[in-house]
Design a protein around this motif. Structure first.
Motif, PDB file in Angstrom:
ATOM      1  N   ASN A   1       0.824  -1.211   0.000  1.00 52.24           N
ATOM      2  CA  ASN A   1       0.000   0.000   0.000  1.00 52.24           C
ATOM      3  C   ASN A   1       0.857   1.259   0.000  1.00 52.24           C
ATOM      4  O   ASN A   1       0.402   2.313   0.421  1.00 52.24           O
ATOM      5  CB  ASN A   1      -0.922   0.000   1.226  1.00 52.24           C
ATOM      6  N   ALA A   2       2.077   1.147  -0.452  1.00 51.19           N
ATOM      7  CA  ALA A   2       3.026   2.254  -0.384  1.00 51.19           C
ATOM      8  C   ALA A   2       2.607   3.439  -1.255  1.00 51.19           C
ATOM      9  O   ALA A   2       1.992   3.281  -2.303  1.00 51.19           O
ATOM     10  CB  ALA A   2       4.405   1.777  -0.810  1.00 51.19           C
ATOM     11  N   ILE A   3       3.000   4.590  -0.776  1.00 48.17           N
ATOM     12  CA  ILE A   3       2.777   5.846  -1.483  1.00 48.17           C
ATOM     13  C   ILE A   3       4.077   6.190  -2.195  1.00 48.17           C
ATOM     14  O   ILE A   3       5.129   6.260  -1.560  1.00 48.17           O
ATOM     15  CB  ILE A   3       2.426   6.958  -0.481  1.00 48.17           C
ATOM     16  N   PRO A   4       4.057   6.410  -3.506  1.00 50.33           N
ATOM     17  CA  PRO A   4       5.280   6.834  -4.189  1.00 50.33           C
ATOM     18  C   PRO A   4       5.749   8.183  -3.643  1.00 50.33           C
ATOM     19  O   PRO A   4       4.928   9.055  -3.331  1.00 50.33           O
ATOM     20  CB  PRO A   4       4.856   6.956  -5.651  1.00 50.33           C
ATOM     21  N   ALA A   5       7.047   8.357  -3.511  1.00 51.02           N
ATOM     22  CA  ALA A   5       7.609   9.578  -2.924  1.00 51.02           C
ATOM     23  C   ALA A   5       7.106  10.836  -3.628  1.00 51.02           C
ATOM     24  O   ALA A   5       6.848  11.848  -2.971  1.00 51.02           O
ATOM     25  CB  ALA A   5       9.137   9.512  -2.953  1.00 51.02           C
ATOM     26  N   ASP A   6       6.933  10.784  -4.934  1.00 52.12           N
ATOM     27  CA  ASP A   6       6.496  11.980  -5.659  1.00 52.12           C
ATOM     28  C   ASP A   6       5.008  12.297  -5.461  1.00 52.12           C
ATOM     29  O   ASP A   6       4.537  13.339  -5.903  1.00 52.12           O
ATOM     30  CB  ASP A   6       6.841  11.886  -7.140  1.00 52.12           C
ATOM     31  N   MET A   7       4.271  11.431  -4.753  1.00 51.02           N
ATOM     32  CA  MET A   7       2.855  11.687  -4.487  1.00 51.02           C
ATOM     33  C   MET A   7       2.580  11.902  -2.995  1.00 51.02           C
ATOM     34  O   MET A   7       1.434  12.086  -2.589  1.00 51.02           O
ATOM     35  CB  MET A   7       2.014  10.529  -5.004  1.00 51.02           C
ATOM     36  N   ALA A   8       3.611  11.891  -2.171  1.00 51.10           N
ATOM     37  CA  ALA A   8       3.442  11.947  -0.714  1.00 51.10           C
ATOM     38  C   ALA A   8       2.762  13.231  -0.235  1.00 51.10           C
ATOM     39  O   ALA A   8       2.045  13.199   0.766  1.00 51.10           O
ATOM     40  CB  ALA A   8       4.789  11.776  -0.020  1.00 51.10           C
ATOM     41  N   THR A   9       2.941  14.345  -0.924  1.00 51.47           N
ATOM     42  CA  THR A   9       2.313  15.597  -0.482  1.00 51.47           C
ATOM     43  C   THR A   9       0.790  15.491  -0.449  1.00 51.47           C
ATOM     44  O   THR A   9       0.139  16.197   0.305  1.00 51.47           O
ATOM     45  CB  THR A   9       2.707  16.794  -1.376  1.00 51.47           C
ATOM     46  N   ARG A  10       0.228  14.585  -1.225  1.00 53.90           N
ATOM     47  CA  ARG A  10      -1.234  14.403  -1.245  1.00 53.90           C
ATOM     48  C   ARG A  10      -1.754  13.739   0.026  1.00 53.90           C
ATOM     49  O   ARG A  10      -2.953  13.692   0.248  1.00 53.90           O
ATOM     50  CB  ARG A  10      -1.636  13.552  -2.449  1.00 53.90           C
ATOM     51  N   PHE A  11      -0.841  13.194   0.827  1.00 55.24           N
ATOM     52  CA  PHE A  11      -1.235  12.449   2.024  1.00 55.24           C
ATOM     53  C   PHE A  11      -0.781  13.138   3.312  1.00 55.24           C
ATOM     54  O   PHE A  11      -0.678  12.500   4.353  1.00 55.24           O
ATOM     55  CB  PHE A  11      -0.681  11.022   1.942  1.00 55.24           C
ATOM     56  N   THR A  12      -0.521  14.436   3.246  1.00 56.93           N
ATOM     57  CA  THR A  12      -0.081  15.199   4.411  1.00 56.93           C
ATOM     58  C   THR A  12      -1.067  15.032   5.563  1.00 56.93           C
ATOM     59  O   THR A  12      -2.274  15.111   5.379  1.00 56.93           O
ATOM     60  CB  THR A  12       0.060  16.683   4.041  1.00 56.93           C
ATOM     61  N   GLY A  13      -0.504  14.789   6.750  1.00 53.05           N
ATOM     62  CA  GLY A  13      -1.312  14.623   7.944  1.00 53.05           C
ATOM     63  C   GLY A  13      -1.753  13.197   8.207  1.00 53.05           C
ATOM     64  O   GLY A  13      -2.360  12.911   9.229  1.00 53.05           O
ATOM     65  N   LYS A  14      -1.442  12.297   7.304  1.00 55.61           N
ATOM     66  CA  LYS A  14      -1.844  10.901   7.460  1.00 55.61           C
ATOM     67  C   LYS A  14      -0.632  10.019   7.705  1.00 55.61           C
ATOM     68  O   LYS A  14       0.477  10.314   7.265  1.00 55.61           O
ATOM     69  CB  LYS A  14      -2.564  10.426   6.203  1.00 55.61           C
TER      70      LYS A  14
ATOM     71  N   GLU B   1      21.987   6.146   0.036  1.00 54.30           N
ATOM     72  CA  GLU B   1      21.939   6.911  -1.211  1.00 54.30           C
ATOM     73  C   GLU B   1      21.990   5.960  -2.402  1.00 54.30           C
ATOM     74  O   GLU B   1      22.813   5.045  -2.451  1.00 54.30           O
ATOM     75  CB  GLU B   1      23.099   7.904  -1.276  1.00 54.30           C
ATOM     76  N   GLY B   2      21.050   6.158  -3.326  1.00 58.43           N
ATOM     77  CA  GLY B   2      20.971   5.325  -4.521  1.00 58.43           C
ATOM     78  C   GLY B   2      20.149   4.058  -4.332  1.00 58.43           C
ATOM     79  O   GLY B   2      19.924   3.322  -5.281  1.00 58.43           O
ATOM     80  N   LYS B   3      19.676   3.815  -3.120  1.00 61.03           N
ATOM     81  CA  LYS B   3      18.903   2.602  -2.842  1.00 61.03           C
ATOM     82  C   LYS B   3      17.414   2.921  -2.739  1.00 61.03           C
ATOM     83  O   LYS B   3      17.019   4.032  -2.439  1.00 61.03           O
ATOM     84  CB  LYS B   3      19.392   1.965  -1.542  1.00 61.03           C
ATOM     85  N   ASP B   4      16.588   1.897  -2.985  1.00 63.65           N
ATOM     86  CA  ASP B   4      15.145   2.014  -2.825  1.00 63.65           C
ATOM     87  C   ASP B   4      14.795   1.736  -1.374  1.00 63.65           C
ATOM     88  O   ASP B   4      15.201   0.710  -0.822  1.00 63.65           O
ATOM     89  CB  ASP B   4      14.422   1.012  -3.727  1.00 63.65           C
ATOM     90  N   VAL B   5      14.067   2.659  -0.754  1.00 68.64           N
ATOM     91  CA  VAL B   5      13.680   2.505   0.642  1.00 68.64           C
ATOM     92  C   VAL B   5      12.204   2.845   0.829  1.00 68.64           C
ATOM     93  O   VAL B   5      11.597   3.514  -0.003  1.00 68.64           O
ATOM     94  CB  VAL B   5      14.525   3.392   1.595  1.00 68.64           C
ATOM     95  N   CYS B   6      11.667   2.377   1.951  1.00 72.00           N
ATOM     96  CA  CYS B   6      10.325   2.754   2.375  1.00 72.00           C
ATOM     97  C   CYS B   6      10.443   3.381   3.750  1.00 72.00           C
ATOM     98  O   CYS B   6      11.179   2.898   4.610  1.00 72.00           O
ATOM     99  CB  CYS B   6       9.397   1.541   2.439  1.00 72.00           C
ATOM    100  N   VAL B   7       9.735   4.483   3.944  1.00 71.83           N
ATOM    101  CA  VAL B   7       9.754   5.235   5.191  1.00 71.83           C
ATOM    102  C   VAL B   7       8.342   5.174   5.776  1.00 71.83           C
ATOM    103  O   VAL B   7       7.370   5.481   5.089  1.00 71.83           O
ATOM    104  CB  VAL B   7      10.169   6.703   4.927  1.00 71.83           C
ATOM    105  N   ILE B   8       8.256   4.792   7.040  1.00 74.27           N
ATOM    106  CA  ILE B   8       6.961   4.601   7.693  1.00 74.27           C
ATOM    107  C   ILE B   8       6.772   5.663   8.760  1.00 74.27           C
ATOM    108  O   ILE B   8       7.658   5.872   9.596  1.00 74.27           O
ATOM    109  CB  ILE B   8       6.895   3.204   8.338  1.00 74.27           C
TER     110      ILE B   8
ATOM    111  N   GLY C   1       1.472   6.737   6.905  1.00 72.94           N
ATOM    112  CA  GLY C   1       1.617   5.956   5.691  1.00 72.94           C
ATOM    113  C   GLY C   1       3.032   5.459   5.503  1.00 72.94           C
ATOM    114  O   GLY C   1       3.919   5.704   6.325  1.00 72.94           O
ATOM    115  N   THR C   2       3.216   4.752   4.407  1.00 73.09           N
ATOM    116  CA  THR C   2       4.510   4.236   4.006  1.00 73.09           C
ATOM    117  C   THR C   2       4.850   4.860   2.665  1.00 73.09           C
ATOM    118  O   THR C   2       4.121   4.665   1.694  1.00 73.09           O
ATOM    119  CB  THR C   2       4.482   2.704   3.883  1.00 73.09           C
ATOM    120  N   VAL C   3       5.931   5.615   2.628  1.00 73.96           N
ATOM    121  CA  VAL C   3       6.359   6.294   1.410  1.00 73.96           C
ATOM    122  C   VAL C   3       7.605   5.589   0.899  1.00 73.96           C
ATOM    123  O   VAL C   3       8.574   5.389   1.646  1.00 73.96           O
ATOM    124  CB  VAL C   3       6.661   7.786   1.686  1.00 73.96           C
TER     125      VAL C   3
END
Length: 134
Positions: free
Chosen positions: A33-46, A101-108, A48-50
């Protein structure tokens, strides 16, 4: 007829949202259910996993709070998302966060707004995962 169709569509959307919110909040389901980093601003205040590629990592040792920044969602300085690790939490991360740096990560965490970008403050290594981006 149009009212019945609209009602059916509305119920389907609400049902899907309820099922999604009932999904477990740990493990693989968060990445699914991850949020792509370039779309994270749409989920401000919630909460999630970016997820995305760390385009640049920077330890700001001369800045207040000595934070480490992981810039994602585009090339620095035009990135759209930042994972910020406060200086007092930095020692918890082994290896050093700059090695991401250069790696794919998810931030919760809770997605906040920082200027025109989205940001998650990461206090624990458990809130930062290496990811396989599909």
């Amino acid at each position: 007829m149009k009212i019945a169709s609209a009602l059916t569509l509305s119920l389907a959307v609400v049902g899907t949202a309820l099922l999604a919110s009932a999904a477990p909040a740990t493990g693989q389901s968060q990445i699914d259910n991850a949020i792509p980093a370039d779309m994270a601003t749409r989920f401000t205040g919630k909460a999630g996993t970016v997820c995305g590629k760390v385009g640049k990592a920077r330890f700001a040792e001369n800045s207040e709070g000595t934070p480490t920044f992981l810039y994602m969602g585009g090339n620095f300085p035009r990135h759209t998302f930042t994972a910020r690790i406060p200086g007092n939490a930095r020692a918890k991360f082994k290896p050093a966060p700059e090695e991401l740096e250069g790696k794919d990560v998810c931030v919760i965490g809770t997605i906040e707004r920082d200027a025109s970008r989205a940001e998650i403050v990461v206090d624990s290594p458990s809130n930062l995962k290496l990811a396989t981006i599909r």
